[in-house]
Scaffold this motif. Structure first.
Motif, PDB file in Angstrom:
ATOM      1  N   MET A 347      -9.641 -13.494   3.977  1.00 11.94           N
ATOM      2  CA  MET A 347      -9.530 -13.720   2.541  1.00 11.94           C
ATOM      3  C   MET A 347     -10.398 -14.883   2.070  1.00 11.94           C
ATOM      4  O   MET A 347     -11.064 -14.794   1.047  1.00 11.94           O
ATOM      5  CB  MET A 347      -8.067 -13.977   2.171  1.00 11.94           C
ATOM      6  CG  MET A 347      -7.836 -14.121   0.675  1.00 11.94           C
ATOM      7  SD  MET A 347      -7.955 -12.546  -0.194  1.00 11.94           S
ATOM      8  CE  MET A 347      -6.435 -11.778   0.331  1.00 11.94           C
ATOM      9  N   ASP A 348     -10.394 -16.008   2.824  1.00 15.46           N
ATOM     10  CA  ASP A 348     -11.140 -17.171   2.356  1.00 15.46           C
ATOM     11  C   ASP A 348     -12.642 -16.903   2.380  1.00 15.46           C
ATOM     12  O   ASP A 348     -13.376 -17.387   1.530  1.00 15.46           O
ATOM     13  CB  ASP A 348     -10.799 -18.404   3.191  1.00 15.46           C
ATOM     14  CG  ASP A 348     -11.056 -18.213   4.676  1.00 15.46           C
ATOM     15  OD1 ASP A 348     -11.213 -17.057   5.103  1.00 15.46           O
ATOM     16  OD2 ASP A 348     -11.096 -19.224   5.401  1.00 15.46           O
ATOM     17  N   GLU A 349     -13.129 -16.117   3.330  1.00 21.92           N
ATOM     18  CA  GLU A 349     -14.539 -15.769   3.363  1.00 21.92           C
ATOM     19  C   GLU A 349     -14.907 -14.859   2.198  1.00 21.92           C
ATOM     20  O   GLU A 349     -15.957 -15.004   1.584  1.00 21.92           O
ATOM     21  CB  GLU A 349     -14.873 -15.086   4.685  1.00 21.92           C
ATOM     22  CG  GLU A 349     -14.793 -16.012   5.889  1.00 21.92           C
ATOM     23  CD  GLU A 349     -15.091 -15.271   7.164  1.00 21.92           C
ATOM     24  OE1 GLU A 349     -14.363 -14.296   7.460  1.00 21.92           O
ATOM     25  OE2 GLU A 349     -16.038 -15.664   7.863  1.00 21.92           O
ATOM     26  N   PHE A 350     -14.032 -13.918   1.900  1.00 16.01           N
ATOM     27  CA  PHE A 350     -14.261 -13.019   0.774  1.00 16.01           C
ATOM     28  C   PHE A 350     -14.338 -13.800  -0.532  1.00 16.01           C
ATOM     29  O   PHE A 350     -15.277 -13.634  -1.326  1.00 16.01           O
ATOM     30  CB  PHE A 350     -13.140 -11.983   0.710  1.00 16.01           C
ATOM     31  CG  PHE A 350     -13.155 -11.143  -0.548  1.00 16.01           C
ATOM     32  CD1 PHE A 350     -14.038 -10.084  -0.687  1.00 16.01           C
ATOM     33  CD2 PHE A 350     -12.283 -11.415  -1.595  1.00 16.01           C
ATOM     34  CE1 PHE A 350     -14.050  -9.319  -1.833  1.00 16.01           C
ATOM     35  CE2 PHE A 350     -12.287 -10.651  -2.743  1.00 16.01           C
ATOM     36  CZ  PHE A 350     -13.174  -9.588  -2.864  1.00 16.01           C
ATOM     37  N   GLU A 351     -13.368 -14.681  -0.770  1.00 19.01           N
ATOM     38  CA  GLU A 351     -13.314 -15.417  -2.026  1.00 19.01           C
ATOM     39  C   GLU A 351     -14.422 -16.455  -2.140  1.00 19.01           C
ATOM     40  O   GLU A 351     -14.733 -16.910  -3.237  1.00 19.01           O
ATOM     41  CB  GLU A 351     -11.942 -16.076  -2.191  1.00 19.01           C
ATOM     42  CG  GLU A 351     -10.831 -15.051  -2.377  1.00 19.01           C
ATOM     43  CD  GLU A 351      -9.486 -15.681  -2.656  1.00 19.01           C
ATOM     44  OE1 GLU A 351      -9.226 -16.779  -2.111  1.00 19.01           O
ATOM     45  OE2 GLU A 351      -8.694 -15.083  -3.408  1.00 19.01           O
ATOM     46  N   LYS A 352     -15.036 -16.818  -1.036  1.00 19.55           N
ATOM     47  CA  LYS A 352     -16.161 -17.742  -1.074  1.00 19.55           C
ATOM     48  C   LYS A 352     -17.401 -17.074  -1.658  1.00 19.55           C
ATOM     49  O   LYS A 352     -18.157 -17.678  -2.419  1.00 19.55           O
ATOM     50  CB  LYS A 352     -16.455 -18.256   0.341  1.00 19.55           C
ATOM     51  CG  LYS A 352     -17.675 -19.168   0.424  1.00 19.55           C
ATOM     52  CD  LYS A 352     -17.928 -19.615   1.859  1.00 19.55           C
ATOM     53  CE  LYS A 352     -19.191 -20.461   1.955  1.00 19.55           C
ATOM     54  NZ  LYS A 352     -19.476 -20.872   3.365  1.00 19.55           N
ATOM     55  N   PHE A 353     -17.604 -15.825  -1.308  1.00 16.48           N
ATOM     56  CA  PHE A 353     -18.827 -15.135  -1.710  1.00 16.48           C
ATOM     57  C   PHE A 353     -18.643 -14.199  -2.902  1.00 16.48           C
ATOM     58  O   PHE A 353     -19.581 -13.961  -3.660  1.00 16.48           O
ATOM     59  CB  PHE A 353     -19.375 -14.318  -0.526  1.00 16.48           C
ATOM     60  CG  PHE A 353     -19.873 -15.155   0.608  1.00 16.48           C
ATOM     61  CD1 PHE A 353     -21.116 -15.757   0.548  1.00 16.48           C
ATOM     62  CD2 PHE A 353     -19.093 -15.355   1.737  1.00 16.48           C
ATOM     63  CE1 PHE A 353     -21.584 -16.538   1.600  1.00 16.48           C
ATOM     64  CE2 PHE A 353     -19.546 -16.131   2.791  1.00 16.48           C
ATOM     65  CZ  PHE A 353     -20.799 -16.725   2.718  1.00 16.48           C
ATOM     66  N   VAL A 354     -17.453 -13.640  -3.074  1.00 12.86           N
ATOM     67  CA  VAL A 354     -17.231 -12.639  -4.122  1.00 12.86           C
ATOM     68  C   VAL A 354     -16.112 -13.120  -5.038  1.00 12.86           C
ATOM     69  O   VAL A 354     -14.998 -13.405  -4.584  1.00 12.86           O
ATOM     70  CB  VAL A 354     -16.857 -11.270  -3.508  1.00 12.86           C
ATOM     71  CG1 VAL A 354     -16.600 -10.251  -4.610  1.00 12.86           C
ATOM     72  CG2 VAL A 354     -17.959 -10.777  -2.578  1.00 12.86           C
ATOM     73  N   LYS A 355     -16.425 -13.201  -6.323  1.00 12.07           N
ATOM     74  CA  LYS A 355     -15.440 -13.607  -7.321  1.00 12.07           C
ATOM     75  C   LYS A 355     -15.336 -12.493  -8.356  1.00 12.07           C
ATOM     76  O   LYS A 355     -16.329 -12.098  -8.976  1.00 12.07           O
ATOM     77  CB  LYS A 355     -15.836 -14.937  -7.971  1.00 12.07           C
ATOM     78  CG  LYS A 355     -15.814 -16.110  -6.987  1.00 12.07           C
ATOM     79  CD  LYS A 355     -16.284 -17.396  -7.632  1.00 12.07           C
ATOM     80  CE  LYS A 355     -16.106 -18.584  -6.696  1.00 12.07           C
ATOM     81  NZ  LYS A 355     -16.822 -18.396  -5.418  1.00 12.07           N
ATOM     82  N   LEU A 356     -14.132 -11.989  -8.548  1.00  9.44           N
ATOM     83  CA  LEU A 356     -13.872 -10.881  -9.461  1.00  9.44           C
ATOM     84  C   LEU A 356     -12.850 -11.315 -10.496  1.00  9.44           C
ATOM     85  O   LEU A 356     -11.882 -12.014 -10.178  1.00  9.44           O
ATOM     86  CB  LEU A 356     -13.339  -9.665  -8.692  1.00  9.44           C
ATOM     87  CG  LEU A 356     -14.158  -9.211  -7.484  1.00  9.44           C
ATOM     88  CD1 LEU A 356     -13.412  -8.124  -6.716  1.00  9.44           C
ATOM     89  CD2 LEU A 356     -15.527  -8.700  -7.934  1.00  9.44           C
ATOM     90  N   LYS A 357     -13.051 -10.898 -11.765  1.00  6.36           N
ATOM     91  CA  LYS A 357     -12.107 -11.303 -12.810  1.00  6.36           C
ATOM     92  C   LYS A 357     -12.129 -10.296 -13.960  1.00  6.36           C
ATOM     93  O   LYS A 357     -13.198  -9.918 -14.443  1.00  6.36           O
ATOM     94  CB  LYS A 357     -12.486 -12.695 -13.353  1.00  6.36           C
ATOM     95  CG  LYS A 357     -11.395 -13.366 -14.174  1.00  6.36           C
ATOM     96  CD  LYS A 357     -10.242 -13.824 -13.286  1.00  6.36           C
ATOM     97  CE  LYS A 357      -9.193 -14.605 -14.058  1.00  6.36           C
ATOM     98  NZ  LYS A 357      -8.040 -14.976 -13.205  1.00  6.36           N
TER      99      LYS A 357
END
Length: 428
Positions: A347-357
């Motif tokens: 999860m932390d690697e995903f949220e480091k590179f990809v931000k969705l909103k």
């Protein structure tokens, strides 16, 4: 005096649906696809060329809308020259010689059409005989940084060696203005079998105006961004064979209010996607000390327009390792996967590179998938809930105002609010 008024509506098996603005997808204030776009260019009876453009243009030149021009072979704008193209001008790419317009580093293109008089680049073949890949395309090079060593790189499209370099350190540089332009049936293979995109931006700076461009029926990518600092809006990709929007080589992009309209029978058998976000194409030419690709995309609409399992329906968005995507206020409809990743397992690697909103993901089989087919260590429910990602299913007409290409389509997103009650109380 306060009065209670009870209104009884006798409605049998009927639900009242009202449509509200949502702030998602392309701009909702107006259907900006009107007037300047064309979704059936095969039938257009374009004027025959009166003048030929070929070889090297090394001095300031203006193309008049009174004439039609044939792009014959590689046409280079060099020597810091400015190519000005008047609104309403028609340019036709020669099929026999792979006509291609190349704005070299230091030169500029000033191509500012209008909604009523767009500038059109199209095939030189007759109506109903035009096809994807009839001619090359447009290449615009600048002096902004890329992720290659020294902040520079070269384009391997059979260009003359003195004209194939791009990049530098000028983040604010301008390669000109491209506004209200159509590019049709481009994407031809060069002699080295490298395919040219409909329009390529290589190392262009943020001073370059990129707004209101439609690329249709490209036999390769519609839009390709190699490095640079890019600001782009109101881009339309229609029925591309490969990617609609390809970002690579460390491009820093602010990308907004744009739309990709895919058709499964136009897609090639490779890996066609609406958005592909990578930091490099060849790792041996990548300088890890330089900025990695970072795409900030907002109010984007990505649509697969044909719900047919026989066509090539793949993922909408692909993000490779060490590339960054920030996607917000957008709508994605009709794909197998919404987002494919290389291999972010945590999860932390995903949220480091990809931000969705604030996204709507409609009629997609999967939310996330991985390139290698391995299971991702992601809590999908947590990600969608935390970031305002709404998943749903339904027909294309449930999501967009007028998804009909026999007229000017309107792909503004509809937020449907249904009132199933047959009693309305109006208290005064």
């Amino acid at each position: 005096m306060k009065r209670n008024l009870l209104l009884l509506a006798v409605i049998c098996n009927f639900c009242f649906a009202s449509y509200a603005q949502s702030g998602l997808g392309i701009s909702e204030k107006e259907n900006w696809l009107g007037y300047w776009t064309e979704f059936n260019p095969k039938k257009e009876d374009y004027r025959d060329p009166q003048k030929i453009l070929t070889g090297v243009i090394s001095q300031n030149t203006t193309l008049s809308n009174r004439d039609t021009y044939l792009l014959q072979g590689n046409v280079y704008i060099t020597n810091n020259a400015v190519l000005t193209i008047e609104p309403g001008t028609l340019l036709r790419g020669d099929s026999k010689t792979c006509g291609t317009l190349i704005i070299t580093k230091g030169a500029k293109i000033m191509a500012e059409g209008s909604e009523s008089f767009p500038i059109v680049f199209t095939s030189n073949n007759d109506e109903y005989s035009r096809k994807p890949g009839d001619w090359g395309g447009i290449i615009v090079m600048g002096d902004a940084p890329v992720s290659g060593f020294g902040g520079m790189s070269v384009l391997n499209y059979d260009l003359e060696p003195q004209y194939n370099r791009f990049g530098g350190e000028n983040k604010l540089g301008s390669a000109g203005v491209l506004k209200h332009i159509r590019v049709e049936y481009a994407g031809r293979k060069s002699a080295t079998k490298r395919q040219i995109a409909g329009i390529t931006f290589a190392g262009v700076g943020s001073g370059t105006v990129i707004e209101g461009i439609q690329v249709s029926y490209s036999d390769n990518d519609s839009f390709e961004f190699y490095g640079g600092n890019v600001k782009a809006q109101k881009l339309v990709s229609f029925r591309a064979a490969d990617d609609d929007f390809d970002f690579t080589q460390g491009v820093q992009a602010e990308f907004s209010n744009s739309i990709a309209l895919r058709h499964p029978f136009s897609s090639n058998p490779g890996n066609p996607r609406c958005m592909e976000v990578k930091s490099y194409n060849e790792i041996e030419k990548f300088d890890p000390q330089r900025s990695k690709t970072n795409v900030k995309a907002t109010n984007i609409t990505l649509v697969n327009v044909e719900d047919n399992k026989q066509g090539l329906i793949k993922e909408a968005v692909y993000v490779s390792n060490e590339a960054n995507l920030n996607l917000s206020n957008s709508v994605v409809y009709g794909f197998r996967d919404f987002l494919m990743l290389d291999q972010y397992p945590m999860m932390d690697e995903f949220e480091k590179f990809v931000k969705l909103k604030n996204l709507v993901v409609g009629h997609c089989t999967n939310i996330f998938s991985s390139m290698n087919g391995e299971r991702l260590g992601l809590d999908t429910d947590y990600i969608t809930s935390k970031n305002g990602i709404e998943t749903s299913d339904g027909l294309i007409n449930d999501y967009f105002k007028t998804p009909d290409f026999s007229i000017t389509p309107d792909f503004r997103y509809l937020k449907i609010q249904r009132n199933t009650s047959n009693v309305v109380l109006n208290n005064k």
